[in-house]
Design a protein around this motif. Structure first.
Motif, PDB file in Angstrom:
ATOM      1  N   ILE A   1       0.871  -1.174   0.000  1.00 31.79           N
ATOM      2  CA  ILE A   1       0.000   0.000   0.000  1.00 31.79           C
ATOM      3  C   ILE A   1       0.912   1.229   0.000  1.00 31.79           C
ATOM      4  O   ILE A   1       1.668   1.443   0.950  1.00 31.79           O
ATOM      5  N   ALA A   2       0.870   1.998  -1.061  1.00 32.43           N
ATOM      6  CA  ALA A   2       1.760   3.143  -1.217  1.00 32.43           C
ATOM      7  C   ALA A   2       1.067   4.432  -0.791  1.00 32.43           C
ATOM      8  O   ALA A   2      -0.161   4.490  -0.628  1.00 32.43           O
ATOM      9  N   ALA A   3       1.871   5.474  -0.609  1.00 30.36           N
ATOM     10  CA  ALA A   3       1.387   6.835  -0.332  1.00 30.36           C
ATOM     11  C   ALA A   3       0.481   6.891   0.894  1.00 30.36           C
ATOM     12  O   ALA A   3      -0.605   7.471   0.872  1.00 30.36           O
ATOM     13  N   VAL A   4       0.934   6.281   1.987  1.00 29.63           N
ATOM     14  CA  VAL A   4       0.189   6.317   3.252  1.00 29.63           C
ATOM     15  C   VAL A   4       0.720   7.499   4.082  1.00 29.63           C
ATOM     16  O   VAL A   4       1.921   7.543   4.381  1.00 29.63           O
ATOM     17  N   PRO A   5      -0.125   8.466   4.471  1.00 27.97           N
ATOM     18  CA  PRO A   5       0.352   9.581   5.293  1.00 27.97           C
ATOM     19  C   PRO A   5       0.962   9.080   6.603  1.00 27.97           C
ATOM     20  O   PRO A   5       0.524   8.080   7.180  1.00 27.97           O
ATOM     21  N   ALA A   6       1.989   9.763   7.076  1.00 27.43           N
ATOM     22  CA  ALA A   6       2.649   9.365   8.314  1.00 27.43           C
ATOM     23  C   ALA A   6       1.652   9.338   9.459  1.00 27.43           C
ATOM     24  O   ALA A   6       0.776  10.198   9.579  1.00 27.43           O
ATOM     25  N   GLY A   7       1.755   8.323  10.328  1.00 32.54           N
ATOM     26  CA  GLY A   7       0.842   8.190  11.452  1.00 32.54           C
ATOM     27  C   GLY A   7       0.675   6.748  11.868  1.00 32.54           C
ATOM     28  O   GLY A   7       1.316   5.841  11.309  1.00 32.54           O
ATOM     29  N   THR A   8      -0.178   6.515  12.847  1.00 35.45           N
ATOM     30  CA  THR A   8      -0.449   5.167  13.353  1.00 35.45           C
ATOM     31  C   THR A   8      -1.842   4.741  12.896  1.00 35.45           C
ATOM     32  O   THR A   8      -2.817   5.498  13.035  1.00 35.45           O
ATOM     33  N   TYR A   9      -1.918   3.513  12.343  1.00 40.98           N
ATOM     34  CA  TYR A   9      -3.166   3.037  11.745  1.00 40.98           C
ATOM     35  C   TYR A   9      -3.435   1.589  12.161  1.00 40.98           C
ATOM     36  O   TYR A   9      -2.546   0.875  12.637  1.00 40.98           O
ATOM     37  N   THR A  10      -4.665   1.183  11.909  1.00 42.49           N
ATOM     38  CA  THR A  10      -5.051  -0.226  12.031  1.00 42.49           C
ATOM     39  C   THR A  10      -5.225  -0.790  10.626  1.00 42.49           C
ATOM     40  O   THR A  10      -6.005  -0.260   9.831  1.00 42.49           O
ATOM     41  N   VAL A  11      -4.479  -1.839  10.332  1.00 38.73           N
ATOM     42  CA  VAL A  11      -4.564  -2.494   9.025  1.00 38.73           C
ATOM     43  C   VAL A  11      -5.406  -3.752   9.183  1.00 38.73           C
ATOM     44  O   VAL A  11      -5.176  -4.560  10.095  1.00 38.73           O
ATOM     45  N   VAL A  12      -6.381  -3.897   8.282  1.00 39.56           N
ATOM     46  CA  VAL A  12      -7.344  -5.001   8.378  1.00 39.56           C
ATOM     47  C   VAL A  12      -7.197  -5.902   7.152  1.00 39.56           C
ATOM     48  O   VAL A  12      -7.175  -5.429   6.011  1.00 39.56           O
ATOM     49  N   VAL A  13      -7.106  -7.194   7.422  1.00 38.99           N
ATOM     50  CA  VAL A  13      -7.099  -8.210   6.365  1.00 38.99           C
ATOM     51  C   VAL A  13      -8.458  -8.898   6.380  1.00 38.99           C
ATOM     52  O   VAL A  13      -8.901  -9.379   7.424  1.00 38.99           O
ATOM     53  N   SER A  14      -9.124  -8.934   5.226  1.00 41.57           N
ATOM     54  CA  SER A  14     -10.466  -9.520   5.178  1.00 41.57           C
ATOM     55  C   SER A  14     -10.654 -10.377   3.945  1.00 41.57           C
ATOM     56  O   SER A  14     -10.044 -10.134   2.901  1.00 41.57           O
ATOM     57  N   PHE A  15     -11.484 -11.379   4.100  1.00 42.49           N
ATOM     58  CA  PHE A  15     -11.819 -12.289   3.011  1.00 42.49           C
ATOM     59  C   PHE A  15     -13.183 -12.866   3.328  1.00 42.49           C
ATOM     60  O   PHE A  15     -13.435 -13.282   4.466  1.00 42.49           O
ATOM     61  N   VAL A  16     -14.046 -12.871   2.333  1.00 37.97           N
ATOM     62  CA  VAL A  16     -15.410 -13.364   2.569  1.00 37.97           C
ATOM     63  C   VAL A  16     -15.361 -14.793   3.105  1.00 37.97           C
ATOM     64  O   VAL A  16     -14.703 -15.664   2.546  1.00 37.97           O
ATOM     65  N   GLY A  17     -16.049 -15.007   4.222  1.00 34.96           N
ATOM     66  CA  GLY A  17     -16.057 -16.329   4.838  1.00 34.96           C
ATOM     67  C   GLY A  17     -15.043 -16.502   5.947  1.00 34.96           C
ATOM     68  O   GLY A  17     -15.043 -17.510   6.638  1.00 34.96           O
ATOM     69  N   LEU A  18     -14.140 -15.503   6.132  1.00 37.52           N
ATOM     70  CA  LEU A  18     -13.139 -15.555   7.181  1.00 37.52           C
ATOM     71  C   LEU A  18     -13.350 -14.416   8.169  1.00 37.52           C
ATOM     72  O   LEU A  18     -13.823 -13.338   7.810  1.00 37.52           O
ATOM     73  N   LYS A  19     -12.943 -14.647   9.394  1.00 39.24           N
ATOM     74  CA  LYS A  19     -12.966 -13.591  10.390  1.00 39.24           C
ATOM     75  C   LYS A  19     -11.845 -12.617  10.083  1.00 39.24           C
ATOM     76  O   LYS A  19     -10.695 -13.018   9.916  1.00 39.24           O
ATOM     77  N   PRO A  20     -12.130 -11.297   9.995  1.00 36.59           N
ATOM     78  CA  PRO A  20     -11.074 -10.337   9.673  1.00 36.59           C
ATOM     79  C   PRO A  20      -9.967 -10.362  10.725  1.00 36.59           C
ATOM     80  O   PRO A  20     -10.207 -10.601  11.911  1.00 36.59           O
ATOM     81  N   ALA A  21      -8.732 -10.118  10.265  1.00 36.72           N
ATOM     82  CA  ALA A  21      -7.584 -10.000  11.158  1.00 36.72           C
ATOM     83  C   ALA A  21      -7.074  -8.570  11.066  1.00 36.72           C
ATOM     84  O   ALA A  21      -7.155  -7.941  10.011  1.00 36.72           O
ATOM     85  N   GLU A  22      -6.573  -8.037  12.176  1.00 33.11           N
ATOM     86  CA  GLU A  22      -6.103  -6.665  12.158  1.00 33.11           C
ATOM     87  C   GLU A  22      -4.870  -6.508  13.036  1.00 33.11           C
ATOM     88  O   GLU A  22      -4.661  -7.243  14.006  1.00 33.11           O
ATOM     89  N   GLN A  23      -4.043  -5.542  12.652  1.00 29.73           N
ATOM     90  CA  GLN A  23      -2.845  -5.198  13.407  1.00 29.73           C
ATOM     91  C   GLN A  23      -2.626  -3.698  13.321  1.00 29.73           C
ATOM     92  O   GLN A  23      -3.021  -3.052  12.334  1.00 29.73           O
TER      93      GLN A  23
END
Length: 799
Positions: A54-76
């Motif tokens: 993922i390019a061009a992300v403004p500086a800062g702290t974020y939550t990144v979410v991984v999702s796929f239909v049928g799966l429980k989302p994972a985040e960090q």
């Protein structure tokens, strides 16, 4: 403009990027998984290797979410520092097999669809973002259909028709196909040279990409056609130990043993990508000829494809791999025609007085063939926005042995043909070598609010041919000859004839170097509107030599531009596209009516195309509909004179236009559909009178269609049990088409079926090809009978 350029670096310093890899519990790559940044309109989709950026992300702290239909989302959580890349890997709670089940069951599932490609545009680009049309056939479909060769995989490509089977001859022995009215062959692997002159085993095939239209801008002219190109994308080493061993057997003595084994560093932490991984794909195959009334032809081959991946850091990846093919075969029975073919007494293959199951030759006319391809790739992430990729590839083909062929000869005094002329064109230790070095610099950055995805390429290609064709006529026999007379055309008798009288030799000994540079930029004016502009500068240096007769050396420079536009009225769902594409061909010298021998201008093909691409219904429907118009200019045409019988002028043209439709769908749970249709109208213009305005005899059938429907039980006691059914249609194909000679290969519909039971530890499969036992022919100015009904069963053990 100056203010924009000055502001861009300052803006870029305020952003960073996030990159990483998504894997499953068994270490496999998680493909097509969505990765998003909460609270930001930023995201990515993982590729076939599970990687995302993922390019061009403004500086800062974020939550990144991984999702796929049928799966429980994972985040960090992650902190992005300006000018730096943050690495964030995810490990899903499912195994690769479980994830595949989710793919089948999920509302967005379309298991035969591949939404992105790295090689088609020489940069990571989604299909909806690419103004060029291409089709992808993945290993999932090939496994379900029990397909063992790349040649058979092509039956799933819309608008592609096989014209000539692979002969194994060094230099020109690969299979030939027609696309958009032009002939092409499979000469690229992972986007660079990887020529194979025999049947290409699919044991290490991840997916097959059929890239449509003139593609000289990014791929040059030596390995492509005006109709497009075929690119084989191979399997890569994985981060976990495992593999599969399979055996198969069936009709016409077919038997096959194959293995796919992946090894990793056992000392590396289980949750981390492995620094060193090795994968070996190998297969041995044997099959008799279906033309075996009292004689059996055969083909046997061994394919070995090792691959090593080394990742010393998260920025550097080194891949070294090889393809080694070795085989012995008896040439396929290809029938030519003495001119005029109108004197044969019949004008269709199904009216020819030939026994479809008869092989008109004896034993021992065998040929040994080898193809050895070596590859190296070094990829280095220079910065979050820029990557360097270096390719080195060396491709060698070799053949030695007999090459039997046949002519139908008109009967006496205008009677129908009753005679078959038999001849041989052997290859004597013939070789063809390709070497390619390619350097790519890829960038993904913003200038102001405009996103640029750029590739700059430098390319060197050397082609060295050292081919010795030898042989001549053997005899003539009546079509109703006795078995003894038919089998007299055999290896010992042909060798004895050559020992008694000298053979004719036809030498191809040429060398050429091509030096190229190209640049391509995909510019996002908005989130929904993007433009593509590209240009290639190509310097061709022919060193001369022999091509049956002396060839003078010459050099020539050509330019190949490309433009495209994509507008997505519904973002990531519907794309309207248009393109202008170009390709070219260096023709060398020719003889004018006055006897001069100038260097011909490069022949150019220009395509205009437009259409629509869909990724709709939550991913259940992927489709492409397009109309194209290709015009070839600067063609040579014959203008014989009494003093110059080989005289030519360079003013002929060729037109090819048509419609193509491709559909990949998952209409209901467990049911998947693949389909394609194409109509092509090709004709010569301003050329020799005997073909002017007529369809080229190499343009294939005007109408071609393919379809495959499959159902796999998604749950319950029969989970993993499935079946598939489909086939191919081709309309009449005029392989001789002049104002005095027309010969037609009849239209055909070929039906195929498969059944399978796929479990995490094993897979049972069976298929029936050509269910109705249809007699049909393919041809490239020739006729070649195709295999009748065959049945094959397979057992595979997974570990």
């Amino acid at each position: 403009m100056l203010l924009t350029c000055c502001a861009a670096p300052a803006w870029a310093q305020q952003t960073g990027s996030i990159a990483g890899r998504v894997t499953t519990t068994d270490g496999g790559a998680a493909e097509s998984v969505s990765v998003g940044v909460q609270g930001q309109p930023l995201g990515s989709i993982t590729g076939s290797d599970g990687r995302y950026r993922i390019a061009a992300v403004p500086a800062g702290t974020y939550t990144v979410v991984v999702s796929f239909v049928g799966l429980k989302p994972a985040e960090q959580q992650v902190t992005v520092v300006a000018g730096q890349r943050a690495t964030l890997d995810f490990r899903l709670a499912e195994s690769t097999a479980e994830l595949q089940e989710v793919v089948v069951q999920g509302a967005r599932t379309n298991k035969f669809n591949r939404t992105t490609s790295v090689d088609v545009a020489k940069m990571p680009l989604k299909n909806l973002e690419n103004p060029q049309v291409y089709a992808t056939v993945g290993k999932e479909l090939l496994t379900e259909q029990l397909v063992f060769t790349v040649d058979d995989a092509t039956r799933n490509v819309p608008g592609l028709q096989k014209m000539w089977e692979a002969t194994g001859r060094g230099g020109d022995g690969g299979a030939f196909y027609a696309s958009r009215g032009f002939i092409l062959s499979s000469q690229l692997r992972n986007g660079v040279a990887g020529n194979v002159t025999s049947d290409i085993d699919a044991i290490n095939l991840e997916k097959l990409e059929a890239i449509k239209g003139p593609s000289g801008t990014l791929f040059g002219s030596s390995l492509t056609s005006y109709g497009g190109l075929l690119n084989r994308v191979t399997k890569k080493p994985l981060d976990t130990f495992g593999g599969e061993i399979g055996v198969a057997a069936g009709s016409y003595g077919f038997h096959r043993v194959s293995a796919d084994v992946n090894l990793v560093d056992a000392n590396a932490p289980a949750a981390q990508p492995k620094a060193l991984a090795f994968r070996l794909n190998t297969a041995y195959t044997y099959e008799d000829s279906f033309q075996n009334l009292d004689y059996t032809g055969f083909g046997k081959s061994l394919a070995v494809a090792p691959s090593l991946q080394f990742r010393p850091t998260d920025r550097l990846t080194v891949n070294v791999d090889a393809e080694i093919y070795k085989g012995t075969n008896v040439g396929k029975q290809i029938i030519f025609f003495y001119y005029p073919s109108a004197a044969l007494g019949f004008d269709r293959a199904d009216k020819a007085p030939l026994n479809y199951r008869q092989s008109y030759q004896g034993a021992g006319l065998t040929q040994d063939t080898r193809s050895t391809n070596l590859f190296g790739q070094v990829q280095y992430r220079i910065s979050p926005a820029f990557t360097s990729t270096t390719y080195l590839t060396s491709s060698h083909s070799f053949s030695n042995g007999f090459g039997p062929y046949f002519y139908l000869k008109p009967g006496p005094s205008g009677a129908a043909s009753d005679t078959l002329v038999r001849a041989d064109q052997s290859t004597g230790n013939s070789r063809r070598t390709l070497f390619e070095a390619q350097q790519l610099f890829n960038g993904d950055f913003r200038l102001g609010n405009l996103r640029n995805r750029v590739v700059l390429g430098l390319d060197f290609l050397r082609i060295d041919a050292d081919v010795n064709f030898l042989g001549g006529g053997f005899d003539q026999i009546p079509l109703n000859a006795s078995s003894a007379a038919i089998r007299a055309f055999n290896g010992p008798n042909v060798s004895a004839l050559y020992a008694k009288s000298p053979t004719g030799n036809y030498i191809v000994n040429t060398k050429s170097n091509t030096y190229s540079t190209f640049v391509s930029d995909v510019l996002n004016l908005t989130e929904q509107l993007s433009l593509l502009a590209a240009l290639r500068i190509d310097h061709f240096d022919n060193k001369g030599g022999l091509f049956y007769s002396p060839v003078k050396p010459y050099s020539q420079t050509a330019f190949s531009p490309k433009f495209g536009v994509v507008y997505q009225p519904v973002k990531d769902r519907v794309a309207l596209f248009a393109n202008y594409q170009n390709s070219f061909n260096n023709l060398g010298t020719f003889i004018t009516p006055t006897g001069e021998t100038p260097i011909a201008k490069p022949e150019h093909a220009n395509q205009l195309e437009g259409g629509v691409k869909l990724d709709a219904a939550g991913g259940r429907l992927s489709a492409t509909v397009s109309y194209y118009d290709i015009r070839v200019e600067n063609r040579l045409r014959n203008v014989p004179t009494p003093t110059q019988p080989s005289a030519q002028v360079q003013d002929a043209t060729q037109q090819s236009r048509g419609v193509e439709v491709s559909v990949i769908a998952n209409p209901v749970r467990g049911l998947n559909v693949v389909g394609g249709f194409s109509y092509n109208d090709s004709k010569y213009e301003n050329t020799a009178e005997n073909v002017n305005g007529r369809r080229p005899e190499t343009a294939s059938s005007p109408i071609v269609a393919n379809a495959w429907l499959s159902y796999r039980q998604p749950e319950g006691p029969l989970k993993g049990l499935g079946a598939g059914f489909g086939g191919n249609y081709a309309s009449n194909n005029r392989i001789q088409n002049t104002n005095t000679n027309v010969f037609t290969l009849p239209s055909y519909t070929i039906l195929n079926a498969s059944i399978f039971y796929d479990q995490p530890k094993f897979r049972l499969s069976a298929k029936a090809d050509n269910l109705t036992d249809k007699q049909y022919w393919i041809g490239y100015t020739t006729m070649n009978a195709q295999k009748l009904r065959s049945i094959v069963g397979s057992v595979a053990y997974k570990f």
